[in-house]
Design a protein around this motif. Structure first.
Motif, PDB file in Angstrom:
ATOM      1  N   THR A 129       0.799  -1.227   0.000  1.00  0.00           N
ATOM      2  CA  THR A 129       0.000   0.000   0.000  1.00  0.00           C
ATOM      3  C   THR A 129       0.831   1.276   0.000  1.00  0.00           C
ATOM      4  O   THR A 129       0.686   2.124  -0.870  1.00  0.00           O
ATOM      5  CB  THR A 129      -0.934   0.034   1.237  1.00  0.00           C
ATOM      6  OG1 THR A 129      -1.628  -1.193   1.348  1.00  0.00           O
ATOM      7  CG2 THR A 129      -1.957   1.159   1.115  1.00  0.00           C
ATOM      8  N   LYS A 142      -5.450  -1.090  -0.677  1.00  0.00           N
ATOM      9  CA  LYS A 142      -6.019  -0.052   0.189  1.00  0.00           C
ATOM     10  C   LYS A 142      -7.391  -0.483   0.698  1.00  0.00           C
ATOM     11  O   LYS A 142      -7.742  -0.224   1.862  1.00  0.00           O
ATOM     12  CB  LYS A 142      -6.126   1.281  -0.549  1.00  0.00           C
ATOM     13  CG  LYS A 142      -6.604   2.400   0.377  1.00  0.00           C
ATOM     14  CD  LYS A 142      -6.791   3.724  -0.314  1.00  0.00           C
ATOM     15  CE  LYS A 142      -7.293   4.758   0.673  1.00  0.00           C
ATOM     16  NZ  LYS A 142      -7.567   6.065   0.048  1.00  0.00           N
ATOM     17  N   ARG A 143      -8.184  -1.125  -0.155  1.00  0.00           N
ATOM     18  CA  ARG A 143      -9.486  -1.641   0.296  1.00  0.00           C
ATOM     19  C   ARG A 143      -9.305  -2.660   1.416  1.00  0.00           C
ATOM     20  O   ARG A 143     -10.066  -2.675   2.397  1.00  0.00           O
ATOM     21  CB  ARG A 143     -10.249  -2.263  -0.884  1.00  0.00           C
ATOM     22  CG  ARG A 143     -10.857  -1.266  -1.845  1.00  0.00           C
ATOM     23  CD  ARG A 143     -11.862  -1.933  -2.778  1.00  0.00           C
ATOM     24  NE  ARG A 143     -11.241  -2.954  -3.612  1.00  0.00           N
ATOM     25  CZ  ARG A 143     -10.732  -2.711  -4.818  1.00  0.00           C
ATOM     26  NH1 ARG A 143     -10.762  -1.482  -5.323  1.00  0.00           N
ATOM     27  NH2 ARG A 143     -10.202  -3.687  -5.530  1.00  0.00           N
ATOM     28  N   ALA A 146      -8.301  -0.606   4.613  1.00  0.00           N
ATOM     29  CA  ALA A 146      -9.374   0.217   5.173  1.00  0.00           C
ATOM     30  C   ALA A 146     -10.562  -0.614   5.659  1.00  0.00           C
ATOM     31  O   ALA A 146     -11.132  -0.333   6.721  1.00  0.00           O
ATOM     32  CB  ALA A 146      -9.833   1.237   4.129  1.00  0.00           C
ATOM     33  N   SER A 151     -10.448  -0.972  10.141  1.00  0.00           N
ATOM     34  CA  SER A 151     -11.802  -0.426  10.246  1.00  0.00           C
ATOM     35  C   SER A 151     -12.187  -0.304  11.717  1.00  0.00           C
ATOM     36  O   SER A 151     -11.613  -0.979  12.582  1.00  0.00           O
ATOM     37  CB  SER A 151     -12.800  -1.353   9.540  1.00  0.00           C
ATOM     38  OG  SER A 151     -12.891  -2.595  10.231  1.00  0.00           O
ATOM     39  N   CYS A 474      -2.932   8.219   5.550  1.00  0.00           N
ATOM     40  CA  CYS A 474      -2.763   6.988   6.317  1.00  0.00           C
ATOM     41  C   CYS A 474      -4.128   6.462   6.736  1.00  0.00           C
ATOM     42  O   CYS A 474      -4.892   7.169   7.407  1.00  0.00           O
ATOM     43  CB  CYS A 474      -1.908   7.262   7.554  1.00  0.00           C
ATOM     44  SG  CYS A 474      -1.761   5.834   8.653  1.00  0.00           S
ATOM     45  N   PRO A 475      -4.476   5.217   6.378  1.00  0.00           N
ATOM     46  CA  PRO A 475      -5.777   4.680   6.766  1.00  0.00           C
ATOM     47  C   PRO A 475      -5.843   4.292   8.245  1.00  0.00           C
ATOM     48  O   PRO A 475      -6.923   4.061   8.773  1.00  0.00           O
ATOM     49  CB  PRO A 475      -5.934   3.439   5.879  1.00  0.00           C
ATOM     50  CG  PRO A 475      -4.536   3.018   5.582  1.00  0.00           C
ATOM     51  CD  PRO A 475      -3.724   4.286   5.523  1.00  0.00           C
TER      52      PRO A 475
END
Length: 537
Positions: A129, A142-143, A146, A151, A474-475
């Motif tokens: 990423t 990225k999915r 995140a 999450s 940044c996630p």
């Protein structure tokens, strides 16, 4: 000495001119022709480049590169500059307004990353990423990050593991208070140990690769692992001449490749057996439920009910998570405590807030964080004044564009460098910018009981760089914020801290050419809570 330097520069100039002439020249010529009609405005100010090789000779003669860039911008009195390295325009920025324009209004243009040997090596061929150029692979990973790894639902699922590591670091410091000359504690070891413990627990469900130590501290394996991660961080984003002259990419002219290879090999010595064994457990049915993030990555399925991620993608993403988690929380606490030891009234103010919110009969919990506004202000102030590095992860322009109300032309392929310390210490934005002053982040709000607005570590306005913004932000904002505040809160609430005996102040010098504290912080710690408060489960 001067003639030697001139000879060295001439050598590099002739070498680069010889090996890098044809391809860069053709690319340069093509770009000049296609963009000439667009240059109704000028490039940002910067040093005059040499033909073909740009300012590479000056970069080689002025180490470290980040200090050289800072000096160029100071001499030109500019918040945006242009330095041509080979045929690549490097655009350093210290203006929050221009930074916001790039990462919000023009985010789709500046959402890529540069391609270079270091990024390719650490990401297993651009599979993860952080350093992966914009494209389908980056979108996929990225999915995963995140939606599956950081999450809110997943963070809640992993809360018990984080609490256990917060408990462990308190226990470790409590044990240090009874030895090492009467409670002398190395805050750098504490902070990095805590950060490493958390990410190892979240990913591998284990604090240690080996046996650790009886007092709750890191064993040899954990120290080696964390040291290697910081070496990767040091060289992953460093300026290397090979990154700007394609035909030199196979060479290791500045030694970065050797150091990075050694560090990544050491990290994977610990990661690979755990990852490969776990994958096999899932394949043969010995493991069927998720206990940590490694399980999550292995058990993800695509639309055909096949594994979503390859083994290399899993290894690459875990490497990403390791290097993204340990640096900011540990650096922030060490610098924050150092600054507060030199201004004891700040320590007193923070502990008064903690005692008011938490009391003295229990340890701080994550549920207390929203009420710890002064502690959060201290952490924000460290991010502003003492970021882990001056240079943020580089953005790449995917097309020609203009910035700052069409004042400056940014060519396609330019490398955009947001200078974290340059933005955080910008005197136009911050009054008395070199002073550590957490109160500057507290805004009045009479509607709240304590009289202040709610506060977070994120800063979308980019007046300081914390987790950035836009597509490449940044996630892990929530995880990083929680780790940072819990480390501050547990250490300040659980212990009295003071300058070591025979010293009057803490040295706040930075390493040469960098932003990390030059000398690890060693301070005197004593328990400040009743003994029963340290009886942690």
């Amino acid at each position: 000495m001067e003639s030697s330097l001139i000879s060295s520069l001439l050598f590099w100039y002739l070498l680069l001119l010889l090996v890098g002439f044809i391809t860069p020249f053709l690319k340069f010529l093509k770009h000049q022709i296609t963009s000439k009609c667009k240059q109704t405005t000028s490039l940002p100010p910067g040093p005059k480049p040499w033909p073909i090789i740009g300012n590479l000779p000056e970069m080689l003669a002025n180490k470290p590169t980040s200090t050289w860039i800072h000096r160029i911008m100071s001499d030109l009195n500019t918040e945006i500059a242009c330095i041509r390295l080979g045929n690549i325009h490097v655009i350093p920025i210290t203006s929050p307004e221009i930074a916001r324009e790039l990462l919000t209004k023009q985010d789709s243009i500046f959402a890529s990353r540069p391609t270079n040997w270091s990024s390719e090596h650490v990401s297993f061929g651009y599979l993860s990423t952080i350093v992966v150029p914009y494209g389908e692979q980056w979108k996929k990973m990225k999915r995963v990050m995140a939606n599956e790894l950081v999450s809110p639902r997943r963070l809640q699922w992993l809360q018990d593991k984080r609490v256990e590591e917060a408990d462990n670091i308190v226990r470790y410091v409590y044990n240090q208070c009874n030895k090492n000359g009467g409670g002398l504690v190395d805050a750098r070891i504490v902070a990095r140990h805590y950060s490493g413990n958390i990410i190892r627990r979240l990913v591998f469900n284990a604090r240690h690769f080996g046996k650790g130590t009886e007092d709750g501290g890191p064993g040899f394996e954990e120290v080696e692992h964390i040291d290697a991660i910081f070496i990767v961080l040091r060289y992953l984003f460093a300026f290397s001449v090979s990154d700007y002259v394609a035909c030199l990419r196979g060479l290791d002219l500045d030694g970065h490749k050797k150091n990075l290879k050694k560090a990544t090999k050491l990290i994977m010595k610990y990661h690979d057996p755990l990852i490969e064994d776990r994958v096999q457990q899932w394949k043969n049915g010995k493991r069927t439920c998720e206990e940590d993030l490694l399980d999550v990555l292995i058990s993800l399925k695509d639309a055909n009910d096949s594994p979503l991620l390859t083994l290399d993608e899993i290894k690459s993403q875990i490497m990403d998570m390791m290097i993204a988690t340990v640096d900011n929380p540990s650096n922030a606490f060490e610098w924050g405590l150092a600054e507060m030891l030199n201004q004891p009234e700040m320590l007193e103010k923070a502990t008064e807030e903690l005692d008011s919110v938490v009391g003295k009969k229990r340890q701080v919990q994550e549920s207390d964080i929203p009420k710890l506004k002064y502690v959060k202000a201290c952490a924000r102030e460290v991010f502003r004044l003492h970021p882990i590095d001056d240079i943020n992860a580089t953005h790449v322009s995917m097309e020609d564009t203009f910035v700052a109300n069409n004042t400056y032309f940014i060519p396609k392929g330019s490398h955009i460098v947001l200078r974290r310390q340059g933005i955080g210490q910008n005197p136009r934005i911050w009054k008395d910018p070199l002073r550590f002053q957490p109160e500057r982040h507290l805004e009045k709000d009479n509607n709240n009981i304590d009289g202040f607005k709610n506060l977070s570590l994120n800063e979308p306005s980019l007046k300081l760089i914390t987790f950035s913004t836009g597509r490449r932000a940044c996630p892990g904002i929530n995880l990083g914020s929680t780790m940072t505040i819990m480390l501050f809160a547990r250490m300040l609430h659980g212990f009295n801290w003071s300058v070591p005996p025979n010293e009057t102040t803490i040295d706040l010098s930075e390493i040469e050419g960098g932003t990390i504290k030059a000398k690890p912080l060693v301070a005197l710690a004593t328990p400040r809570l009743p003994a029963e408060a340290y009886e942690i489960s």
